[in-house]
Design an enzyme around this catalytic site. Sequence first.
Site, PDB file in Angstrom:
ATOM      1  N   TYR A 161     -79.226  60.347  23.051  1.00 14.81           N
ATOM      2  CA  TYR A 161     -80.044  60.044  22.574  1.00 14.81           C
ATOM      3  C   TYR A 161     -80.080  58.657  21.185  1.00 14.81           C
ATOM      4  O   TYR A 161     -80.276  57.827  21.273  1.00 14.81           O
ATOM      5  CB  TYR A 161     -81.607  60.225  21.870  1.00 14.81           C
ATOM      6  CG  TYR A 161     -82.722  59.272  21.607  1.00 14.81           C
ATOM      7  CD1 TYR A 161     -83.219  59.070  23.366  1.00 14.81           C
ATOM      8  CD2 TYR A 161     -83.038  58.947  20.442  1.00 14.81           C
ATOM      9  CE1 TYR A 161     -84.008  58.332  22.440  1.00 14.81           C
ATOM     10  CE2 TYR A 161     -84.128  58.375  20.900  1.00 14.81           C
ATOM     11  CZ  TYR A 161     -85.266  58.053  21.018  1.00 14.81           C
ATOM     12  OH  TYR A 161     -86.129  56.758  21.299  1.00 14.81           O
TER      13      TYR A 161
ATOM     14  N   ASN B  22     -79.460  58.678   5.257  1.00 13.91           N
ATOM     15  CA  ASN B  22     -80.366  58.438   6.677  1.00 13.91           C
ATOM     16  C   ASN B  22     -80.831  60.667   6.349  1.00 13.91           C
ATOM     17  O   ASN B  22     -78.772  61.138   5.805  1.00 13.91           O
ATOM     18  CB  ASN B  22     -79.374  58.725   7.299  1.00 13.91           C
ATOM     19  CG  ASN B  22     -79.618  59.099   8.817  1.00 13.91           C
ATOM     20  OD1 ASN B  22     -80.428  58.944   9.064  1.00 13.91           O
ATOM     21  ND2 ASN B  22     -78.062  59.472   9.307  1.00 13.91           N
TER      22      ASN B  22
ATOM     23  N   ASP C 282     -84.382  60.949  32.204  1.00 12.17           N
ATOM     24  CA  ASP C 282     -84.250  60.853  31.732  1.00 12.17           C
ATOM     25  C   ASP C 282     -83.727  61.355  30.521  1.00 12.17           C
ATOM     26  O   ASP C 282     -83.283  62.577  30.486  1.00 12.17           O
ATOM     27  CB  ASP C 282     -85.973  60.639  30.089  1.00 12.17           C
ATOM     28  CG  ASP C 282     -86.308  60.199  29.811  1.00 12.17           C
ATOM     29  OD1 ASP C 282     -85.438  59.310  28.978  1.00 12.17           O
ATOM     30  OD2 ASP C 282     -87.584  59.446  29.431  1.00 12.17           O
ATOM     31  N   ASP C 283     -82.693  60.923  28.955  1.00  8.39           N
ATOM     32  CA  ASP C 283     -82.437  61.995  27.378  1.00  8.39           C
ATOM     33  C   ASP C 283     -83.036  63.042  27.611  1.00  8.39           C
ATOM     34  O   ASP C 283     -82.428  63.932  27.219  1.00  8.39           O
ATOM     35  CB  ASP C 283     -82.404  60.454  26.769  1.00  8.39           C
ATOM     36  CG  ASP C 283     -83.700  59.931  25.969  1.00  8.39           C
ATOM     37  OD1 ASP C 283     -84.276  61.321  25.223  1.00  8.39           O
ATOM     38  OD2 ASP C 283     -83.787  59.328  25.977  1.00  8.39           O
TER      39      ASP C 283
END
Length: 482
Positions: free
Chosen positions: A255, A100, A361-362
């Site tokens: 998020y 990742n 919202d994020d």
Amino acid sequence: MCGFIGVVGLDSVVREIYDGLLAIQHRGQDAAGIVTYDGRFHVKKGEGLVRDIFSAANFERLKGGLGVGHVRYPTVGSGGGEDAQPFTATYPFGIAMAHNGNVANYADLKRELAEQGHRHLYSGCDVEIVLNVFAATLAIEAKDGFTIAAYHAAVGEVYRRVRGAYSVVGFVAGKGLFAFRDPFGIKPIAFGKKEVAGKTAYAVASESVVLTALDFELLPWGPPGEALFVDLEGNVHVEKVAEPKPHPCVFEFVYFARPDSYLEGASVYRARLAMGVRLARTFAATGLEADVVIPVPDSARTAALAMAHELGIPYREGLVKNRYVGRTFIMANDGERKRSLRHKLNTIEEEFRGKDVLLVDDSIVRGNTSRQIVQLARAAGARKVLFASTAPPLVHPCVYGIDMSTRREFVARGRTHEEVAREIGADAVVYQELDDLVRSVTDDHPEIRQMCTACFSGDYPTGDITPEMLLQIEDERLVPRA
Ligand code: SF4
């Protein structure tokens, strides 16, 4: 942003890996793969969701007590099936690897591997670079047989040559499971164990929620720069290979991560609550007022709840999401993203009609999604639409594996808050202060001394990001976020 899991110590690991991939599906919906080993490699990869790629027949075929799995969100590469992880190398010993992150000096290393090592890459996926650097050193250091010291030397060479951010999991065939992350620890990782029928299984995953969902007991993961190896006898070897310079990604808390995950020991859920409280205070200080707080589902829900509570105004679920449409961030192209957003959100008009609405919202990236949500709110009858972002203005590209956007596309770049509000059609926009965002995580966890905030501040913790790298990474961007 991708997700992975590696497991060792069970007679068969495929079921654990499959269930683990389901638990981290939110980190990538583009492709997935599992590689296991029982004297030979067994590989299954495909494009799409985990549940659509693996069949009962695959479970039969993916034999062995050692394996790794991966869900992909494309960063570098064509995004086709050939880029699905994990990747394997036949020499030395046989290695499987998934990661990742993002290799910032991908092009340089690709050229070096071709010119000096005469190695050509099979795909456009940057974990293949890490795998080749790792395998080349392991081949030299373990020429008389595999040793843990040889493994540490291979990890050390990756640290020396590979720039960027990467958490890595993999296995050396017939030897054991390994995992390491770069000395800056930008990407999350978790480690756990469980007893099954008198055997001890160990697992590594990119979020703790994967392990807890599989009933693994979480074990502490040391500072970044350490390398972990669990051999087939169940012996755990941990060694510091490079000096730690921890800077975990603050945006994971905003998020990416699931709210039920713990990153660096800190609860994502509690951090989001704290973000809501702090953002409420910033909102109140502006003198703006609202009748109702409505979150943009899902990531902003927790913060919006805390914000409404702090402001003493009702919290209402006025936007309803069709959960069978994937995350718009992770959609493979812009057209797909726009189409899916229209099908994704619907309004409950009673919660908007005649009210001054505070949407939470994020974050606001390019502004397209925010603009469509503001339009939905107005169409539902809102008198005023105020827009709050739990993250500060995004103005710098992430070079560490998050394809949010390129600099040119950030709606906040070069614009005042008022101009952003006009761009997205809102009456006002209120952003989280950067210091408040970081403190939402660190106030309860002073041991987290520094975080990566580069997409807000431009302060890249690895310190080696050149303007040329930024341009190159922008050119490679496949999936700008809406
Ligand atoms: S630049 Fe932003 S998204 Fe990327 S790792 Fe740093 S904080 Fe996370």
